[in-house]
Scaffold this motif. Structure first.
Motif, PDB file in Angstrom:
ATOM      1  N   ALA A 129       9.414 -20.851  50.171  1.00  0.00           N
ATOM      2  CA  ALA A 129       9.290 -21.401  51.521  1.00  0.00           C
ATOM      3  C   ALA A 129      10.638 -21.884  52.036  1.00  0.00           C
ATOM      4  N   LEU A 130      11.418 -22.520  51.182  1.00  0.00           N
ATOM      5  CA  LEU A 130      12.723 -23.021  51.607  1.00  0.00           C
ATOM      6  C   LEU A 130      13.664 -21.857  51.923  1.00  0.00           C
ATOM      7  N   ALA A 131      13.636 -20.795  51.092  1.00  0.00           N
ATOM      8  CA  ALA A 131      14.467 -19.626  51.371  1.00  0.00           C
ATOM      9  C   ALA A 131      14.079 -18.988  52.700  1.00  0.00           C
ATOM     10  N   ALA A 132      12.770 -18.890  52.953  1.00  0.00           N
ATOM     11  CA  ALA A 132      12.313 -18.302  54.209  1.00  0.00           C
ATOM     12  C   ALA A 132      12.667 -19.192  55.388  1.00  0.00           C
ATOM     13  N   ARG A 133      12.539 -20.503  55.228  1.00  0.00           N
ATOM     14  CA  ARG A 133      12.868 -21.435  56.299  1.00  0.00           C
ATOM     15  C   ARG A 133      14.342 -21.340  56.675  1.00  0.00           C
ATOM     16  N   LEU A 134      15.197 -21.222  55.655  1.00  0.00           N
ATOM     17  CA  LEU A 134      16.631 -21.140  55.901  1.00  0.00           C
ATOM     18  C   LEU A 134      17.067 -19.749  56.341  1.00  0.00           C
ATOM     19  N   GLY A 135      16.246 -18.739  56.030  1.00  0.00           N
ATOM     20  CA  GLY A 135      16.649 -17.372  56.305  1.00  0.00           C
ATOM     21  C   GLY A 135      17.680 -16.864  55.332  1.00  0.00           C
ATOM     22  N   TRP A 136      17.699 -17.449  54.149  1.00  0.00           N
ATOM     23  CA  TRP A 136      18.670 -17.061  53.123  1.00  0.00           C
ATOM     24  C   TRP A 136      18.026 -16.116  52.120  1.00  0.00           C
ATOM     25  N   PRO A 137      18.838 -15.261  51.505  1.00  0.00           N
ATOM     26  CA  PRO A 137      18.294 -14.388  50.458  1.00  0.00           C
ATOM     27  C   PRO A 137      17.896 -15.188  49.227  1.00  0.00           C
ATOM     28  N   LEU A 138      16.901 -14.684  48.531  1.00  0.00           N
ATOM     29  CA  LEU A 138      16.395 -15.329  47.315  1.00  0.00           C
ATOM     30  C   LEU A 138      16.792 -14.481  46.113  1.00  0.00           C
ATOM     31  N   LEU A 139      17.614 -15.047  45.234  1.00  0.00           N
ATOM     32  CA  LEU A 139      18.019 -14.365  44.008  1.00  0.00           C
ATOM     33  C   LEU A 139      17.141 -14.897  42.882  1.00  0.00           C
ATOM     34  N   ALA A 140      16.129 -14.122  42.533  1.00  0.00           N
ATOM     35  CA  ALA A 140      15.081 -14.598  41.620  1.00  0.00           C
ATOM     36  C   ALA A 140      15.306 -14.069  40.212  1.00  0.00           C
ATOM     37  N   ASP A 141      15.501 -14.984  39.261  1.00  0.00           N
ATOM     38  CA  ASP A 141      15.593 -14.621  37.855  1.00  0.00           C
ATOM     39  C   ASP A 141      14.251 -14.069  37.386  1.00  0.00           C
ATOM     40  N   ILE A 142      14.278 -13.214  36.363  1.00  0.00           N
ATOM     41  CA  ILE A 142      13.048 -12.607  35.871  1.00  0.00           C
ATOM     42  C   ILE A 142      12.068 -13.664  35.362  1.00  0.00           C
ATOM     43  N   ASN A 143      12.572 -14.833  34.932  1.00  0.00           N
ATOM     44  CA  ASN A 143      11.701 -15.904  34.441  1.00  0.00           C
ATOM     45  C   ASN A 143      11.126 -16.774  35.558  1.00  0.00           C
ATOM     46  N   SER A 144      11.537 -16.532  36.796  1.00  0.00           N
ATOM     47  CA  SER A 144      11.066 -17.379  37.895  1.00  0.00           C
ATOM     48  C   SER A 144       9.620 -17.088  38.271  1.00  0.00           C
ATOM     49  N   MET A 159       3.974 -16.413  52.898  1.00  0.00           N
ATOM     50  CA  MET A 159       5.288 -15.847  52.626  1.00  0.00           C
ATOM     51  C   MET A 159       5.127 -14.388  52.207  1.00  0.00           C
ATOM     52  N   SER A 160       5.452 -13.457  53.084  1.00  0.00           N
ATOM     53  CA  SER A 160       5.407 -12.047  52.723  1.00  0.00           C
ATOM     54  C   SER A 160       6.661 -11.676  51.964  1.00  0.00           C
ATOM     55  N   ALA A 161       6.658 -10.494  51.363  1.00  0.00           N
ATOM     56  CA  ALA A 161       7.836 -10.033  50.636  1.00  0.00           C
ATOM     57  C   ALA A 161       9.034  -9.930  51.564  1.00  0.00           C
ATOM     58  N   ALA A 162       8.795  -9.510  52.819  1.00  0.00           N
ATOM     59  CA  ALA A 162       9.908  -9.389  53.761  1.00  0.00           C
ATOM     60  C   ALA A 162      10.471 -10.753  54.134  1.00  0.00           C
ATOM     61  N   ALA A 163       9.572 -11.745  54.304  1.00  0.00           N
ATOM     62  CA  ALA A 163      10.037 -13.068  54.685  1.00  0.00           C
ATOM     63  C   ALA A 163      10.856 -13.711  53.590  1.00  0.00           C
ATOM     64  N   VAL A 164      10.458 -13.476  52.345  1.00  0.00           N
ATOM     65  CA  VAL A 164      11.164 -14.104  51.237  1.00  0.00           C
ATOM     66  C   VAL A 164      12.536 -13.471  51.022  1.00  0.00           C
ATOM     67  N   ARG A 165      12.687 -12.171  51.305  1.00  0.00           N
ATOM     68  CA  ARG A 165      13.966 -11.476  51.161  1.00  0.00           C
ATOM     69  C   ARG A 165      14.525 -11.588  49.745  1.00  0.00           C
ATOM     70  N   SER A 166      13.744 -11.222  48.794  1.00  0.00           N
ATOM     71  CA  SER A 166      14.210 -11.211  47.409  1.00  0.00           C
ATOM     72  C   SER A 166      15.155 -10.042  47.213  1.00  0.00           C
ATOM     73  N   VAL A 167      16.308 -10.305  46.611  1.00  0.00           N
ATOM     74  CA  VAL A 167      17.370  -9.305  46.504  1.00  0.00           C
ATOM     75  C   VAL A 167      17.400  -8.721  45.095  1.00  0.00           C
ATOM     76  N   PRO A 168      17.150  -7.417  44.960  1.00  0.00           N
ATOM     77  CA  PRO A 168      17.275  -6.788  43.641  1.00  0.00           C
ATOM     78  C   PRO A 168      18.738  -6.496  43.318  1.00  0.00           C
TER      79      PRO A 168
END
Length: 579
Positions: A277-292, A308-317
């Motif tokens: 939610a915080l990443a989506a609120r800020l509009g920042w990319p989310l760098l998610a570790d595999i353990n997250s 929070m859709s996948a697009a809103a979260v903007r998780s970066v592979p």
């Protein structure tokens, strides 16, 4: 028979105090006990055997500690380890170092301070190891006086309750009760006064005074601690929210001046929703570790009034490649989110929402884990977790056709200290925490050899666990390090071997299968999951070939990244663009 009636039937003080201690830990949330045989822990072992607490026998103390970590991480509930005195306690140190974020209760019996053994420390006498301070990084430690008619029962009750509270308090971690026991250690008859259960009178819930007998007959713990974190004050949140809001606007609207949210290991859905939610609120990319746990579709859930859709979260592979690319400007702010600070993220998000005059916010639903059958993937340190982190961008959505395999709950690993010891034992604990969904353990050959003592425990417990051993004939991870180009590499780092796990598995009666191709592994793994019981699959591969494939994949990924960046999509690369 009621608990108090059972207490009255116990043969001596050691048995009474041990039963009371264990019962208080159970009421405080204890989910499983891992028992290691020994003389000094006889009273505790007898108490566990007679209790309703689930328990598993493990002959290796070092492995028992890791089994408790696996159970705690998978279930979110405390697990306890019971060992005898001496080097048995020292064997718990590796698990203690690794157990940050896991509620772990270590019960380590020892002779009383007045006992000749304690007075003979540092003289070379047998079994006179100093256990105080041995385990180091603990959330709490107590050298508990021995049971005695003059020692109030309230002391052991209070210590048990406080130990349970300390191990669950954020950040979660290990506690140790160094329990002093006089003889008789065995459940031999030694008269004790039944009046011990009658006085003095103590306060409990409900607030009316209760005698010990009445208290123990209830289902309430002696002491109730709150582990909830209150909201931080405005003076703490406001400056942080202002910093994040300013960074979000950016100096020129580009990547320079923005930030990223880095999500580390998380064990609760509430924490994941807060970070997303915080990443989506800020509009920042989310760098998610595999353990997250944030790479699983729908992991972001519903938070702060929005789905929070996948697009809103903007998780970066493949963010490692992007971060290292010269074309990508480094972010000005890096916001790190983990299990402990996740509640702060919720409040920061709320402040930002108020600043934007949003319609309102709501707290995340309570609850740390979803219901139903959960299948865990326990991944070993070294190459398995690194490859999983790099290549597993986002878990695939559920297939439209029926899928017999259980849904993956989350990835677990021992990455606190990145040791390769205790992996099989830890996977055993995780499987015991999810008897309906089970667990898959992905482990390398060197790590499996390091933890062979887990095989008899696996055979005895027969948990719903599929162990996949990647046998590449040695330490493959060192091929990725600079030492690989030096003459000393083989055999001192490469550690080549020709061992197979076929015979040792059959010796312990463990179901075994071998695979040398992807098709053979797919068939063996599918059969293992369909069986829903214990099995071991050995996959033979070549570390040199794996390293070459890895380098080729990296080359392709770098080429795609450069192409995207050269096309003018500098900002979208780190903002969740298609890379």
């Amino acid at each position: 028979m009621s608990f108090t009636d059972r207490l009255l039937s116990l043969p001596n003080l050691n048995a009474v105090y041990s039963a009371v201690l264990l019962e208080e830990l159970r009421r405080g949330g204890l989910g499983h006990v891992f028992l290691c045989p020994g003389s000094r822990c006889s009273a505790l072992t007898a108490a566990v055997a007679a209790s309703s607490v689930p328990h598993t026998m493990v002959t290796d103390e070092r492995g028992a500690g890791f089994a408790a970590i696996g159970f705690a991480r998978a279930s979110g509930r405390p697990a306890a380890v019971v060992v005898t005195s001496g080097t048995a306690v020292a064997n718990l140190l590796p698990a203690t170092v690794e157990s940050c974020g896991a509620p772990l209760e270590m019960l380590t019996p020892v002779a009383p301070v007045t006992h000749p053994l304690r007075r003979m420390q540092d003289t070379g006498a047998n079994q006179t190891v100093a256990q105080v301070g041995m385990l180091g990084p603990l959330r709490w430690f107590k050298d508990v006086p021995p049971p005695a008619e003059s020692e109030p029962l309230v002391a052991w009750l209070a210590d048990a309750a406080y130990a349970a509270a300390c191990t669950l308090r954020q950040p979660q971690g290990p506690v140790q009760l160094n329990l002093q026991y006089r003889e008789p250690l065995a459940p031999s008859a030694a008269a004790w006064p039944a009046a011990l259960l009658e006085a003095p009178r103590v306060a409990s819930w409900p607030p009316a005074p209760l005698a010990y007998r009445e208290l123990l007959a209830s289902s309430s713990p002696f002491t109730v601690y709150s582990t909830a974190e209150g909201p931080p004050g405005e003076e703490v949140v406001a400056p942080l929210a202002a910093l994040l809001a300013g960074a979000r606007r950016g100096a020129g609207g580009g990547c320079r001046g923005c930030g990223v949210v880095v999500a580390g290991a998380m064990r609760s859905d509430a924490g994941r929703r807060a970070a997303a939610a915080l990443a989506a609120r800020l509009g920042w990319p989310l760098l998610a570790d595999i353990n997250s746990g944030l790479r699983k579709p729908g992991a972001a859930g519903e938070s702060e009034g929005a789905t929070m859709s996948a697009a809103a979260v903007r998780s970066v592979p493949l963010y490692d490649l992007l971060i290292g690319a010269e074309e990508v400007a480094p972010p000005d702010v890096v916001l790190m989110a983990g299990e402990w600070p996740a509640w702060v993220a919720r409040h920061v998000c709320a402040v930002l929402a108020r600043r934007e005059a949003a319609t309102g916010t709501r707290a995340d639903p309570a609850g740390s884990r979803g219901g139903g059958a959960r299948h865990f993937l326990f991944c070993s340190s070294s190459l398995p977790i690194r490859h999983l982190d790099m290549y597993c961008a986002v878990a695939p959505e559920a297939r439209s056709k029926p899928n017999p395999r259980p849904s993956l709950a989350e990835v677990l690993s021992n990455r606190g200290a990145s040791g390769i010891d205790g992996i099989l034992h830890a996977a055993l604990g995780a499987a015991l925490a999810s008897p309906q969904g089970g667990c898959t353990c992905l482990v390398g050959d060197v790590a499996a050899l390091h933890d062979l003592s887990a095989l008899p425990a696996l055979a005895a417990a027969a948990p719903p666990l599929t162990v996949v051993i990647l046998n590449n004939g040695g330490g493959g991870i060192f091929h990725y390090l600079p030492i690989a180009s030096h003459q000393v590499f083989t055999p001192y780092f490469d550690t080549p071997h020709t061992h197979s796990f076929d015979s040792v598995c059959r010796g312990f009666g463990l179901p075994y299968a071998a695979a040398s191709t992807a098709e053979a592994f797919e068939a063996a793994y599918g059969a293992a999951l369909a069986g829903g019981s214990l099995s071991l699959i050995e996959v033979f591969c070549h570390k040199e070939e794996t390293h070459r494939t890895h380098q080729q994949l990296l080359g392709v990924a770098r080429a795609v990244a450069r192409r995207v960046l050269a096309s003018g999509a500098r900002d979208s690369a780190l903002r969740g663009g298609a890379v």
